[in-house]
Design a protein around this motif. Structure first.
Motif, short mmCIF file in Angstrom:
data_model
loop_
_atom_site.label_atom_id
_atom_site.label_comp_id
_atom_site.label_asym_id
_atom_site.label_seq_id
_atom_site.Cartn_x
_atom_site.Cartn_y
_atom_site.Cartn_z
N GLY A 142 9.00 42.56 54.19
CA GLY A 142 9.94 42.63 55.31
C GLY A 142 11.37 42.73 54.85
O GLY A 142 12.16 43.53 55.37
N ALA A 143 11.74 41.91 53.87
CA ALA A 143 13.10 41.96 53.33
C ALA A 143 13.36 43.28 52.62
O ALA A 143 14.43 43.88 52.77
N LEU A 144 12.37 43.75 51.86
CA LEU A 144 12.55 44.99 51.11
C LEU A 144 12.82 46.18 52.02
O LEU A 144 13.79 46.93 51.82
N VAL A 145 11.98 46.37 53.03
CA VAL A 145 12.17 47.55 53.90
C VAL A 145 13.44 47.41 54.73
O VAL A 145 14.07 48.42 55.07
N SER A 146 13.84 46.19 55.05
CA SER A 146 15.08 45.99 55.80
C SER A 146 16.29 46.33 54.94
O SER A 146 17.24 46.96 55.42
N LEU A 147 16.27 45.93 53.68
CA LEU A 147 17.37 46.28 52.78
C LEU A 147 17.43 47.78 52.54
O LEU A 147 18.52 48.38 52.50
N ILE A 148 16.26 48.42 52.37
CA ILE A 148 16.24 49.87 52.18
C ILE A 148 16.83 50.57 53.40
O ILE A 148 17.63 51.51 53.27
N THR A 149 16.46 50.11 54.59
CA THR A 149 16.96 50.74 55.82
C THR A 149 18.46 50.56 55.96
O THR A 149 19.18 51.50 56.34
N ALA A 150 18.96 49.37 55.66
CA ALA A 150 20.40 49.13 55.73
C ALA A 150 21.14 49.98 54.70
O ALA A 150 22.21 50.53 54.99
N PHE A 151 20.58 50.11 53.50
CA PHE A 151 21.19 50.94 52.47
C PHE A 151 21.29 52.39 52.93
O PHE A 151 22.35 53.02 52.80
N ILE A 152 20.21 52.93 53.47
CA ILE A 152 20.21 54.32 53.93
C ILE A 152 21.27 54.53 55.02
O ILE A 152 21.96 55.56 55.05
N ALA A 153 21.42 53.55 55.89
CA ALA A 153 22.38 53.68 56.99
C ALA A 153 23.83 53.65 56.51
O ALA A 153 24.70 54.26 57.13
N LEU A 154 24.10 52.95 55.39
CA LEU A 154 25.48 52.68 55.00
C LEU A 154 25.93 53.36 53.71
O LEU A 154 27.14 53.42 53.45
N GLU A 155 25.01 53.89 52.92
CA GLU A 155 25.38 54.28 51.56
C GLU A 155 26.37 55.43 51.49
O GLU A 155 27.05 55.59 50.47
N ASN A 156 26.50 56.21 52.53
CA ASN A 156 27.47 57.32 52.52
C ASN A 156 28.57 57.11 53.56
O ASN A 156 29.22 58.06 53.97
N ASP A 157 28.79 55.86 53.94
CA ASP A 157 29.79 55.52 54.96
C ASP A 157 31.16 55.36 54.29
O ASP A 157 31.37 54.44 53.49
N PRO A 158 32.13 56.22 54.59
CA PRO A 158 33.44 56.12 53.95
C PRO A 158 34.23 54.88 54.36
O PRO A 158 35.23 54.53 53.72
N ASN A 159 33.79 54.21 55.43
CA ASN A 159 34.50 53.01 55.88
C ASN A 159 34.00 51.73 55.23
O ASN A 159 34.56 50.65 55.45
N LEU A 160 32.95 51.83 54.43
CA LEU A 160 32.40 50.65 53.78
C LEU A 160 33.32 50.22 52.65
O LEU A 160 33.79 51.04 51.87
N ASN A 161 33.56 48.91 52.55
CA ASN A 161 34.52 48.38 51.57
C ASN A 161 33.85 47.93 50.28
O ASN A 161 34.41 47.12 49.53
N CYS A 162 32.65 48.43 50.01
CA CYS A 162 31.97 48.08 48.76
C CYS A 162 31.05 49.22 48.36
O CYS A 162 30.67 50.04 49.18
N ASN A 163 30.74 49.27 47.07
CA ASN A 163 29.69 50.16 46.58
C ASN A 163 28.35 49.44 46.69
O ASN A 163 28.27 48.22 46.58
N LEU A 164 27.28 50.20 46.89
CA LEU A 164 25.96 49.62 47.03
C LEU A 164 25.03 50.12 45.93
O LEU A 164 25.03 51.31 45.59
N VAL A 165 24.26 49.20 45.39
CA VAL A 165 23.16 49.53 44.49
C VAL A 165 21.89 48.94 45.10
O VAL A 165 21.85 47.76 45.43
N LEU A 166 20.89 49.78 45.28
CA LEU A 166 19.61 49.34 45.81
C LEU A 166 18.60 49.28 44.67
O LEU A 166 18.48 50.22 43.90
#
Length: 349
Positions: free
Chosen positions: A99-123
């Motif tokens: 449950g945690a894994l698929v939720s983190l993957i989904t959040a990453f996909i939603a945010l990883e190319n967002d120019p307004n995000l104030n951090c880099n993401l590593v999944l």
């Protein structure tokens, strides 16, 4: 885009015992490719980085595992048959930690190319967590970019596990001198070991913790003697040492050794350290903003947090009490709530 519930069903239906996770890793790789993300693979660990990357921003690791324990003996249903009944998704690994894994993957996909995000993401979807194996997150860390902090996806009821106990398994050895039992000759190693085991049992560690309570030591195995009429010259025992965040593992072992008069305590490994993150850390602040009702607590269970050398927050859907149980399940609504919380807290950073 495959929704997280569908992905979790696919993972449940893909056996992924520790050290046998290759098929689940293949599935996660393909899922990322289907969402226009280029995955990297090392052993059975799958990882990737956000496309909107800026070197002047902090980097947050989103990590959970896709390996499982063996099914418990009491299963009444096929552990690899993903089935939703009355809002519960049943299946091995659904709660820990699919449950945690698929939720983190989904959040990453939603945010990883967002120019307004104030951090880099590593999944990172990693292997061998259930056995603290060498080919999981520990093997992957040298390949990742520098990490500032991490969310470790584990079942916490979406509360914030801001501390976690460390673990040391100790092998105790006590030496005596053999002799004939009828003549009461020799020095009984078993009796000497019992003295030290009694000291271990009654010892109170000096440094307590509001989050995790005291460090504790429990003797769980003992072996001595070969036949009834021979005084044993050797006794061995095993100690399960659970360490709070006030100690390093080395310090806790040294304190326990100091109460033993006859026995030598040898740690099998010192790498599974306790961990803690401050309430003022941006990850904790952002998480509380995303879910004001979330409580802060110390986790007694071990996770890959123990192997990560930077601040970590353990957070995820599901309940730790369901982990490793027969007929494991997760509530469907918990996954949706986790995706929303992960997404919002990352936006809050």
């Amino acid at each position: 885009m495959t929704d997280p519930l569908t992905l979790l069903k696919q993972l449940i239906q893909t056996p992924s015992l520790s050290r046998q996770e290759n098929s689940a890793a293949d599935l996660i790789e393909q899922h990322l490719r289907d969402n226009d993300i280029t995955p990297h693979r090392y052993l059975n660990n799958v990882w990737t980085t956000s496309r909107h990357w800026r070197d002047d921003q902090p980097t947050i690791l989103l990590n959970s595992h896709h390996d499982t324990v063996k099914p418990a003996a009491g299963y009444t249903r096929d552990p690899h048959h993903a089935e939703v009944i009355d809002g519960k998704l049943y299946g091995l690994g659904s709660n820990d930690a699919g449950g945690a894994l698929v939720s983190l993957i989904t959040a990453f996909i939603a945010l990883e190319n967002d120019p307004n995000l104030n951090c880099n993401l590593v999944l990172a979807a990693t292997a061998e967590e259930e056995i603290s194996g060498p080919n999981g997150i520990a093997a992957l860390l040298p390949l990742l970019p520098p990490i500032d902090a991490a969310i470790v996806g584990e079942p916490t009821l979406l509360d914030l596990a801001v501390a976690e106990r460390g673990l040391v398994v100790l092998d105790g050895e006590t030496m005596g001198q053999s002799g004939h039992a009828a003549r009461k000759e020799g020095t009984n190693a078993l009796y000497l070991a019992i003295e030290d085991i009694t000291a271990i049992r009654s010892h109170t560690f000096s440094r307590s913790s509001e989050l995790l309570g005291p460090t504790s030591a429990t003797v769980t195995v003992i072996q001595s003697g070969t036949q009834h009429n021979v005084v044993p010259d050797r006794c061995t025992f095993v100690v399960d040492l659970r360490v709070n965040e006030a100690y390093t593992n080395e310090e806790a072992v040294a304190e326990l050794q100091s109460v033993c008069k006859h026995s030598q305590l040898t740690p099998r490994s010192l790498r599974l350290q306790s961990s803690a993150i401050t309430e003022a850390h941006p990850l904790v602040v952002a998480s509380r903003g995303a879910r004001p009702t979330a409580r802060l607590y110390g986790s007694p269970t071990l996770s890959d947090q123990a192997l990560l050398p930077f601040p970590t927050l353990k957070l995820g859907p599901g309940d730790s009490a369901r982990s490793h149980t027969a007929d494991e399940y997760i509530h469907v609504h918990e996954i949706a709530e986790a995706v929303a919380m992960y997404t919002q807290l990352l936006k809050n950073l």
